[in-house]
Design a protein around this motif. Structure first.
Motif, mmCIF file in Angstrom:
data_model
loop_
_atom_site.group_PDB
_atom_site.id
_atom_site.type_symbol
_atom_site.label_atom_id
_atom_site.label_comp_id
_atom_site.label_asym_id
_atom_site.label_seq_id
_atom_site.Cartn_x
_atom_site.Cartn_y
_atom_site.Cartn_z
ATOM 1 N N ARG A 152 70.847 94.606 66.000
ATOM 2 C CA ARG A 152 70.561 95.409 66.833
ATOM 3 C C ARG A 152 71.437 95.294 68.138
ATOM 4 N N SER A 153 71.484 93.962 68.278
ATOM 5 C CA SER A 153 72.494 93.611 69.530
ATOM 6 C C SER A 153 74.055 93.708 69.315
ATOM 7 N N LEU A 154 74.334 94.098 68.117
ATOM 8 C CA LEU A 154 75.651 94.114 67.858
ATOM 9 C C LEU A 154 75.680 95.723 67.495
ATOM 10 N N ASP A 155 74.773 96.358 67.737
ATOM 11 C CA ASP A 155 74.908 97.819 67.606
ATOM 12 C C ASP A 155 74.929 98.291 66.201
ATOM 13 N N ILE A 156 74.535 97.613 65.122
ATOM 14 C CA ILE A 156 74.739 97.795 63.713
ATOM 15 C C ILE A 156 73.539 98.680 63.169
ATOM 16 N N ARG A 157 73.749 99.845 62.597
ATOM 17 C CA ARG A 157 72.853 100.420 62.312
ATOM 18 C C ARG A 157 72.809 100.647 60.631
ATOM 19 N N LEU A 158 73.968 100.205 59.893
ATOM 20 C CA LEU A 158 74.097 100.223 58.697
ATOM 21 C C LEU A 158 74.484 98.705 58.035
ATOM 22 N N LEU A 159 73.893 98.082 57.423
ATOM 23 C CA LEU A 159 74.259 96.860 56.938
ATOM 24 C C LEU A 159 74.741 97.049 55.000
ATOM 25 N N LEU A 160 75.765 96.796 55.020
ATOM 26 C CA LEU A 160 76.311 96.890 53.642
ATOM 27 C C LEU A 160 76.016 95.448 52.977
ATOM 28 N N LYS A 205 72.100 98.977 52.287
ATOM 29 C CA LYS A 205 72.650 99.462 51.385
ATOM 30 C C LYS A 205 73.550 98.321 50.286
ATOM 31 N N ILE A 206 73.433 98.418 48.980
ATOM 32 C CA ILE A 206 74.116 97.327 48.239
ATOM 33 C C ILE A 206 75.591 97.970 48.008
ATOM 34 N N LEU A 207 76.390 97.327 48.195
ATOM 35 C CA LEU A 207 77.917 97.471 48.051
ATOM 36 C C LEU A 207 78.495 96.612 46.648
ATOM 37 N N SER A 208 78.516 96.905 45.676
ATOM 38 C CA SER A 208 78.767 95.919 44.506
ATOM 39 C C SER A 208 79.838 96.156 43.643
ATOM 40 N N ASN A 209 80.557 95.338 43.389
ATOM 41 C CA ASN A 209 81.843 95.272 42.209
ATOM 42 C C ASN A 209 80.941 94.938 40.863
ATOM 43 N N ASN A 210 79.807 94.793 40.633
ATOM 44 C CA ASN A 210 79.157 94.426 39.547
ATOM 45 C C ASN A 210 79.584 95.407 38.507
ATOM 46 N N ARG A 211 79.971 94.729 37.157
ATOM 47 C CA ARG A 211 80.041 95.522 35.988
ATOM 48 C C ARG A 211 79.011 96.239 35.404
ATOM 49 N N SER A 212 77.869 95.514 35.729
ATOM 50 C CA SER A 212 76.632 95.923 34.918
ATOM 51 C C SER A 212 75.886 96.993 36.086
ATOM 52 N N THR A 213 75.747 98.274 35.755
ATOM 53 C CA THR A 213 75.264 99.004 36.656
ATOM 54 C C THR A 213 73.597 99.034 36.483
ATOM 55 N N ARG A 214 73.137 98.389 35.418
ATOM 56 C CA ARG A 214 71.998 98.370 34.968
ATOM 57 C C ARG A 214 71.157 97.131 35.996
ATOM 58 N N ARG A 215 72.021 96.215 36.256
ATOM 59 C CA ARG A 215 71.594 95.155 37.204
ATOM 60 C C ARG A 215 71.458 95.702 38.634
ATOM 61 N N GLY A 270 64.120 99.993 46.685
ATOM 62 C CA GLY A 270 63.930 101.206 47.325
ATOM 63 C C GLY A 270 65.116 101.445 48.032
ATOM 64 N N ILE A 271 66.143 100.899 47.794
ATOM 65 C CA ILE A 271 67.459 101.035 48.577
ATOM 66 C C ILE A 271 68.659 101.783 47.636
ATOM 67 N N SER A 272 69.453 102.235 48.311
ATOM 68 C CA SER A 272 70.554 102.865 47.591
ATOM 69 C C SER A 272 71.658 101.827 47.355
ATOM 70 N N TYR A 273 72.759 102.179 46.826
ATOM 71 C CA TYR A 273 73.624 101.473 46.395
ATOM 72 C C TYR A 273 75.319 102.243 45.907
ATOM 73 N N VAL A 274 76.173 101.518 46.082
ATOM 74 C CA VAL A 274 77.375 101.966 45.690
ATOM 75 C C VAL A 274 77.821 100.823 44.597
ATOM 76 N N GLY A 275 77.830 101.465 43.452
ATOM 77 C CA GLY A 275 78.431 100.388 42.319
ATOM 78 C C GLY A 275 79.885 100.715 42.153
ATOM 79 N N HIS A 276 80.445 99.518 41.304
ATOM 80 C CA HIS A 276 81.901 99.862 40.870
ATOM 81 C C HIS A 276 82.525 100.041 42.199
ATOM 82 N N ALA A 277 82.354 99.377 43.117
ATOM 83 C CA ALA A 277 82.637 99.764 44.584
ATOM 84 C C ALA A 277 84.402 99.505 44.761
ATOM 85 N N GLY A 278 84.909 98.718 43.820
ATOM 86 C CA GLY A 278 86.506 98.554 43.911
ATOM 87 C C GLY A 278 86.737 97.715 45.253
#
Length: 167
Positions: free
Chosen positions: A23-31, A65-75, A84-92
């Protein structure tokens, strides 16, 4: 796009990154990267420490949110659904596509990336114009390749520490 392998801030663990700091850094989204950042790759489910940390972030109005290059979308999918959070998989990562997708309507100035690797997490954050936060890998770097990568990261982490000391 900027090219830098020097993280903006260094931490021993994600638990050192408090909602108050964000909050002191004015961050609203942490990937966040998942493997070795929030949990060792060998850990299939979130532990109570991670759940409490995420709860504190939510209570402070910080979206994680999770930002992952993980090849296994299942994990990634299983881990995130349990939290209970969203993610972007195969993020590149370190490409910017995954970062932009994850940011949505939140601007780069209000976004930070938390990860354990310079060549994916930090470089991608820098290229995307967001704050780059780096942690030591949970469970340590596993395998010869990861040990080598983490050895290569030492000079860049040293530079980051020196810069932070001057602040």
């Amino acid at each position: 796009m900027p090219f830098s392998l020097i993280p903006d801030r260094l931490f021993s663990s994600y638990t050192d990154i408090t909602p108050e700091l964000l909050r002191s850094l004015d961050i609203r989204l942490l990937l966040c990267d998942l493997d070795y950042t929030l949990a060792p790759r060998s850990v299939p489910s979130p532990d109570s420490t991670l759940r409490q940390w995420l709860s504190a972030c939510r209570a402070a109005g910080i979206t994680v949110k999770i930002l992952s290059n993980n090849r296994s979308t299942r994990r990634v999918e299983t881990f995130c659904s349990e939290l209970g959070i969203s993610y972007v998989g195969h993020a590149g990562k370190p490409g910017v596509r995954g970062y932009r997708e994850a940011m949505g309507n939140v601007g780069p100035v209000h976004t930070a990336m938390l990860g354990d690797k310079l060549l994916t997490d930090v470089l991608g954050a820098k290229r995307s114009g967001i704050l780059a936060l780096m942690v030591e890998p949970l469970g340590g770097p596993v395998g010869v390749w990861n040990q080598f990568l983490h050895l290569l990261q030492r000079p860049f982490k040293w530079i980051a520490k020196r810069r932070l000391e001057k602040l």
